[in-house]
Motif scaffolding. Structure first.
Motif, PDB file in Angstrom:
ATOM      1  N   ILE A 246       0.586  -1.292   0.137  1.00 29.59           N
ATOM      2  CA  ILE A 246       0.365   0.122   0.170  1.00 29.59           C
ATOM      3  C   ILE A 246       1.028   1.251  -0.045  1.00 29.59           C
ATOM      4  O   ILE A 246       0.748   2.073  -0.463  1.00 29.59           O
ATOM      5  N   THR A 247       1.947   0.904   1.022  1.00 30.73           N
ATOM      6  CA  THR A 247       2.763   2.488   1.153  1.00 30.73           C
ATOM      7  C   THR A 247       3.810   2.395  -0.607  1.00 30.73           C
ATOM      8  O   THR A 247       3.428   3.521  -0.854  1.00 30.73           O
TER       9      THR A 247
ATOM     10  N   ARG B 167       0.640   4.139  -3.195  1.00 29.61           N
ATOM     11  CA  ARG B 167       0.857   5.501  -2.478  1.00 29.61           C
ATOM     12  C   ARG B 167       1.489   6.077  -2.781  1.00 29.61           C
ATOM     13  O   ARG B 167       1.687   7.471  -3.401  1.00 29.61           O
ATOM     14  N   ARG B 168       2.700   6.114  -2.475  1.00 34.26           N
ATOM     15  CA  ARG B 168       3.933   6.388  -3.110  1.00 34.26           C
ATOM     16  C   ARG B 168       4.113   6.978  -5.055  1.00 34.26           C
ATOM     17  O   ARG B 168       4.183   7.919  -4.932  1.00 34.26           O
TER      18      ARG B 168
ATOM     19  N   GLU C 293       1.253   9.590  -5.415  1.00 34.61           N
ATOM     20  CA  GLU C 293       1.920  10.843  -5.313  1.00 34.61           C
ATOM     21  C   GLU C 293       2.823  11.567  -5.844  1.00 34.61           C
ATOM     22  O   GLU C 293       2.746  12.512  -6.546  1.00 34.61           O
ATOM     23  N   GLU C 294       4.006  10.522  -6.821  1.00 31.83           N
ATOM     24  CA  GLU C 294       4.869  10.922  -6.820  1.00 31.83           C
ATOM     25  C   GLU C 294       4.828  11.723  -8.835  1.00 31.83           C
ATOM     26  O   GLU C 294       4.844  11.929  -8.909  1.00 31.83           O
TER      27      GLU C 294
ATOM     28  N   PRO D  89      10.337   2.316  -4.068  1.00 28.85           N
ATOM     29  CA  PRO D  89       9.605   3.655  -4.012  1.00 28.85           C
ATOM     30  C   PRO D  89       9.715   4.718  -5.107  1.00 28.85           C
ATOM     31  O   PRO D  89      11.527   4.836  -5.470  1.00 28.85           O
TER      32      PRO D  89
END
Ligand SMILES: [Zn+2]
Lengths: 701, 342
Positions: free
Chosen positions: B107-108, B111-112, B115-116, B341
């Motif tokens: 999930i992280t 999400r990242r 976001e990027e 990420p």
């Protein structure tokens, strides 16, 4: 909601296949979840969203299809034969609470014989999954699914005073409904009553006492418009959801009550009985409102990013039932649009703009990207520091876990000391179960759960961390009874370690992570997140939190503010989890972490050589290392570049009660090479204050 | 004497570099550090003859050279003992010694990644509380009490007027209340619905909300932005389709489909044969929402969208059961160790 394709074809020509019709509907914003064969017919399961109650019937859906295909819509006939008796002589209707019922239409049908309805009606109902019951029930169900208007038939001979009143329920009033339940009613429930008692819960469900029976011969057919909010409240409070309440609470067409009732009367007559009394009873408190909205082409163009001509707008809206007046050149620039009574969702200009966009087709709208600069500091991210911390933890061998914040209360009471201050735990009014009735105040219980989960699956050793919110009520002064503020939310990072990091290897058997391993990870993580180092201190006796072993507990601070705790979990605190052996953990509050990464600035690397000295120092065992380092730094001043502890030893030949520490001192001056006497002088100063201030000595002398 | 020490040091390191076996190392040890005739031993004995004021300093220097020599010999000995130096040679098929790495939760990672993309488009990231007021979660978003749309938001309540946010949309309200247009931001975060746990439902999950508000922000801007976004995420061949839909806080509203990332639109099991995947809701900000935050809907317009981070992670990694995200099974988490990420 289930629709029959053949039934839709009764109102609009649809040479398309079922799948093609489904696609047309999808483009109109009425997605079809499934298409199934039903004999020679097909059924469509259409997902009708809450804003389109007008499409919860075949005629409404057919209207959309007619508009999209440009074909005419055929309105079904509804012209029953009238008898000689006058309705108003047979019954009276009164609306006592006009705010909850704007219109009540009643038809009186006499000489009714309850029996089966014509087979074509039965077939239609069966095609959408309804069981045919008798000519009266079937006619009302048919009209419900044809026109979307819920109808209700009362046995007129069972109405006291041949009278119907739409009124609020009286305090303590009860009603036994058709489903056999006995409901106690409240003052804001609208009921349909006769002269003496409540007969039905308006818009929700009829009562048992006025129900149609096989011996019914005279009926009062109700076709009304009820207030959506009132129906919804009553339906939810009683836990009764019906086809009627589903429609009323979304908004029915106040303009259709009479048409729908006449249609039902005609269908009843098709089954071979029923005389319709002359002159319908139609009480209206508020005439069906036809909203008139202006529609500005300029505004539409700006909102859609595409211009549509006035003529085209009119051509698109008219088939949906809107009456469009084009602007008069030179006098006004906008269209005036009259909204049909069934479109309860169209209330302002943007709703009309959506109708135009829907009819044009979203695929015809161009695609552009806005280029303006946001006032919300573009690129800023509150999560940046937490993400830096996460990456550090992953690189340090920890796997990231996530847990539900809804947790059992018990463990939270043990672990919740992590954050300084804070009020009560936050509890849920309607938890899923007792195990999830509290919002977490510590991430550690969740991580322990996951250690157990992994242990039960053969991974006895694990290093896990989580970053997430915790919740506490505001710490109010007692006696504050005003409405609750929102809880305090903090973002924490917690980690647990059980056993070695990594599996045994032929060259290296990883040892169990110990306090100092975890401390190093914590320090690195905090430095990444906060941009400055944390300080660890032993709590005063009796001040370690209960979940930590007081022999291995330390407080984590920055500038004297407590960030959290690190240490070995107390066996008593983890007794509820099946996790033998030591568990090391830390939990720190990263809420205040800077959102922007501290920008690295280059400083020239030193050009002058360093002088290194190793000192072996013997200290009393109760002197904390940080005092030694502080002393060395004070004596070393600017010339002492670093102090690094490279050995620590307790035991023979070091006397009991003393500890041997070996430190490497690096000296450097930015502008010259240090001379040996200079360095020796500093070291001599260090050694002498070591003796006088800490009771220490050099080991080698 | 200082010069002597320097020479000795050079001599030692040359000798060490030419040593090929343990016997040679032992000879070096005797030559420099031997008890009887080692060069350094000899020098150390000479210390006593120095003037008293020079003794400590030279003592230190000699001492540190001795340490250096000891360490050099030990290292050379260890190097000789390593398999690649031994006669039996090196076995490159023996397991290597890797550092012990952990991993970020999928999930992280997702999400990242999301976001990027939005950061590169000039968006900021905003946050809001997970326990919200009913006003921010519902009323301000044009979902009044007793509105049927609340049926889709089976909520957890935490005291009067307080609800676990059922979507990230209240962050729209908070950000608009705090800032003035023009605005472009996203708001990722955990949201809550009172759904029983099954493969497709968990009572907490993750959404990412986005919003742009300005003077002439249009539906075309929304289409363009989301098309760019999905193509950045899943590649240039992805098609993006907008269908009319309904969410109380947007008008016009849209349901957004992307072409199936597995079959690229041909139809497969993942997309139910349709070639399309229903992926998110979006639309133009409803005037009632602007009025709730004190913006003038006659002067500004905007778009908003919301997507499920779990849903995208499911799609991206081929995960069929949402519960896996919450079990933290290391055998599951370890599968994402190579997903760095961006
Ligand atoms: Zn596919």
């Amino acid at each position: 909601m289930r629709f029959s394709l053949d039934w839709l074809r009764a109102y609009v020509d649809l040479p398309e296949t079922a799948d093609e019709v489904a696609e047309l509907l999808a483009q109109a914003g009425l997605p079809v979840d499934s298409v199934e064969r039903w004999g020679a017919d097909h059924t469509l399961d259409v997902d009708i969203l809450a804003n389109r109650p007008d499409c919860m019937c075949h005629l409404g859906l057919a209207r959309e299809l007619a508009a999209r295909t440009g074909r005419p819509l055929r309105i079904p006939p509804g012209s029953p034969a009238f008898g000689r008796e006058k309705a108003e002589d047979l019954a009276t209707v009164e609306i006592a609470d006009g705010d909850l019922c704007s219109r009540y239409t009643a038809l009186i049908i006499t000489d009714v014989t309850v029996g089966p309805s014509p087979s074509w009606i039965q077939d239609r109902l069966a095609s959408i999954g309804l069981r045919p019951i008798n000519n009266l029930v079937d006619a009302t169900n048919f009209v419900l699914h044809e026109m979307g208007q819920p109808l209700h038939a009362f046995d007129l001979d069972r109405l006291d005073g041949a009278r119907v009143v739409a009124r609020r329920a009286r305090a303590g009033e009860h009603l036994q409904t058709l489903d056999g339940e006995n409901h106690s009613l409240e003052e804001n429930d609208l009921v349909i009553a006769d002269a003496s008692r409540a007969l039905a819960i308006a818009g929700v469900l009829g009562g048992a006492e006025s129900e149609i029976t096989p011996s019914t011969t005279r009926i009062l057919l109700e076709s009304a418009h009820f207030d959506p909010v009132a129906v919804r409240r009553t339906s939810r409070r009683l836990g009764v959801h019906t086809d009627a309440s589903h429609r009323f609470e979304r908004g029915t067409d106040p303009g259709i009550t009479l048409v729908a009732a006449l249609r039902a009367a005609a269908l009843i007559q098709e089954s071979g009985s029923g005389t319709l009394a002359r002159g319908e009873i139609d009480v209206q408190c508020m005439p069906a409102e036809r909203r008139s909205l202006s529609l500005s082409p300029a505004r539409l163009g700006a909102l859609l990013g595409m211009d549509v001509s006035c003529d085209r707008m009119a051509a698109l809206l008219t088939p949906l039932g809107f009456q469009v007046s084009l602007p008069e050149p030179g006098r006004q620039e906008h269209l005036m649009v009259e909204v049909p009574t069934w479109r309860v969702d169209v209330r302002e200009e943007v709703d009309l703009i959506e109708e135009v966009a829907r009819m044009v087709g979203y695929d015809q709208i161009p695609a552009t990207v806005p280029a303006f600069h946001s006032t919300t500091s573009p690129g800023s991210r509150p999560s940046a520091a937490w993400d830096r911390a996460r990456s550090f933890m992953a690189a340090a061998g920890f796997a990231e876990a996530i847990h539900f914040p809804m947790v059992a209360r018990g463990p939270q009471e043990t672990f919740a000391a992590i954050v300084a201050g804070g009020g009560e735990l936050v509890t849920l009014d309607n938890p899923m179960n007792r195990q999830m009735d509290t919002l977490r105040a510590s991430l550690l219980p969740g991580l322990l759960d996951s250690l157990v989960h992994n242990r039960n699956r053969g991974r006895d050793h694990a290093q896990l961390f989580e970053t997430g919110r915790i919740f506490r009520e505001q710490a109010h002064d007692s006696g504050n009874t005003q409405a609750k503020d929102l809880p305090v939310e903090r973002t924490l990072l917690a980690a647990v370690s059980r056993g070695p990091g990594g599996l045994p290897h032929w060259r290296r058997h990883p040892r169990e992570l110990d306090f100092y391993d975890l401390k190093g990870i914590l320090e690195g993580m905090v430095d990444r997140a906060m941009g400055e180092p944390a300080t660890l201190t032993r709590p005063e006796t009796g001040h370690a939190p209960g979940f930590l072993d007081p022999l291995a507990a330390a407080q984590v601070t920055i500038h004297g503010d407590r960030l959290g705790w690190i240490g070995r979990l107390a066996p008593a605190a983890t007794a509820a989890w099946d996790l033998p052996g030591d568990i090391l953990a830390f939990e720190v509050d990263l809420t205040g972490a800077p959102t922007a990464r501290p920008r690295a600035r280059h400083t020239p690397v030193p050009r002058q050589p360093a002088a290194e000295r190793d000192l072996a120092i013997i200290l009393p065992a109760d002197v904390r290392y940080h005092r030694l380092e502080a002393l060395l730094r004070a004596a070393g001043g600017d010339l002492l570049e670093s102090v690094s502890l490279f050995d620590r030893y307790v035991g023979s030949p070091i006397p009991a009660g003393r500890v041997s520490l070996a430190v490497r001192l690096t000296f450097r001056a930015p502008d010259r090479t240090l001379t040996t006497p200079e360095v020796q002088n500093i070291v001599d100063t260090m050694v002498s204050s070591l003796r006088s201030e800490l009771g220490g000595e050099l080991r080698d002398t | 004497m200082e010069q002597e020490l320097k020479d000795l040091r050079v001599e030692f390191s040359n000798a060490l570099a030419s040593a090929r076996d343990e016997a040679a190392l032992e000879a070096i040890r005797i030559r420099f550090l031997g008890q009887k005739s080692g060069c350094l031993t000899h020098l150390m004995r000479g210390l006593g003859r120095l003037p008293a004021d020079q003794r400590p300093r030279m003592g230190q220097t000699v001492n540190s050279l001795k340490k250096e020599m000891d360490a050099g010999l030990a290292a050379a000995l260890a190097a000789l003992a390593s398999p690649e130096r031994r006669g039996d040679g090196l076995d490159p098929t023996l397991p290597g010694c890797a550092p012990n790495l952990g991993q970020l939760h999928p999930i992280t990672l997702v999400r990242r990644e999301l976001e990027e993309i939005f950061i590169s488009l000039g968006y900021s990231i905003e946050e809001g509380p997970e326990v919200e007021t009913e006003f921010h979660n519902f009323e301000a978003l044009n979902i009044p009490p007793d509105h049927p749309a609340r049926d889709d938001h089976d909520s957890f309540y935490a005291g009067p007027g307080r609800v676990l946010r059922t979507h990230t949309s209240p962050v729209q309200i908070r950000t608009m209340q705090r800032c003035q247009p023009p605005l472009k931001f996203i708001a990722p975060g955990m949201v809550f619905r009172r759904d029983a746990i099954d493969p497709n439902h968990t009572p907490a999950f993750f959404q990412l909300e986005g919003m742009a508000v300005g003077e002439r922000v249009s539906l075309a801007d929304l289409k363009g932005t989301l098309t760019v976004f999905w193509r950045r995420l899943f590649g240039d061949r992805i098609q993006v389709r907008f269908r009319p839909s309904y969410f109380p806080f947007v008008e016009p509203g849209a349901e957004v489909d992307i072409s199936c990332i597995l079959c690229l639109g041909k139809g497969c099991r993942a997309c139910g044969g349709s070639g399309w995947i229903e992926i998110m809701g979006a639309g133009m900000v409803h005037p009632a929402v602007f009025r709730a935050v004190g913006y003038d809907p006659d002067r500004v317009s905007g778009f908003a969208f919301g997507m499920g981070i779990d849903r995208i992670a499911k799609l991206k990694y081929g995960i069929e059961d949402l519960r896996l995200f919450w079990e933290n099974d290391l055998r599951f988490l370890g599968q994402f160790r190579n997903e760095s990420p961006r």
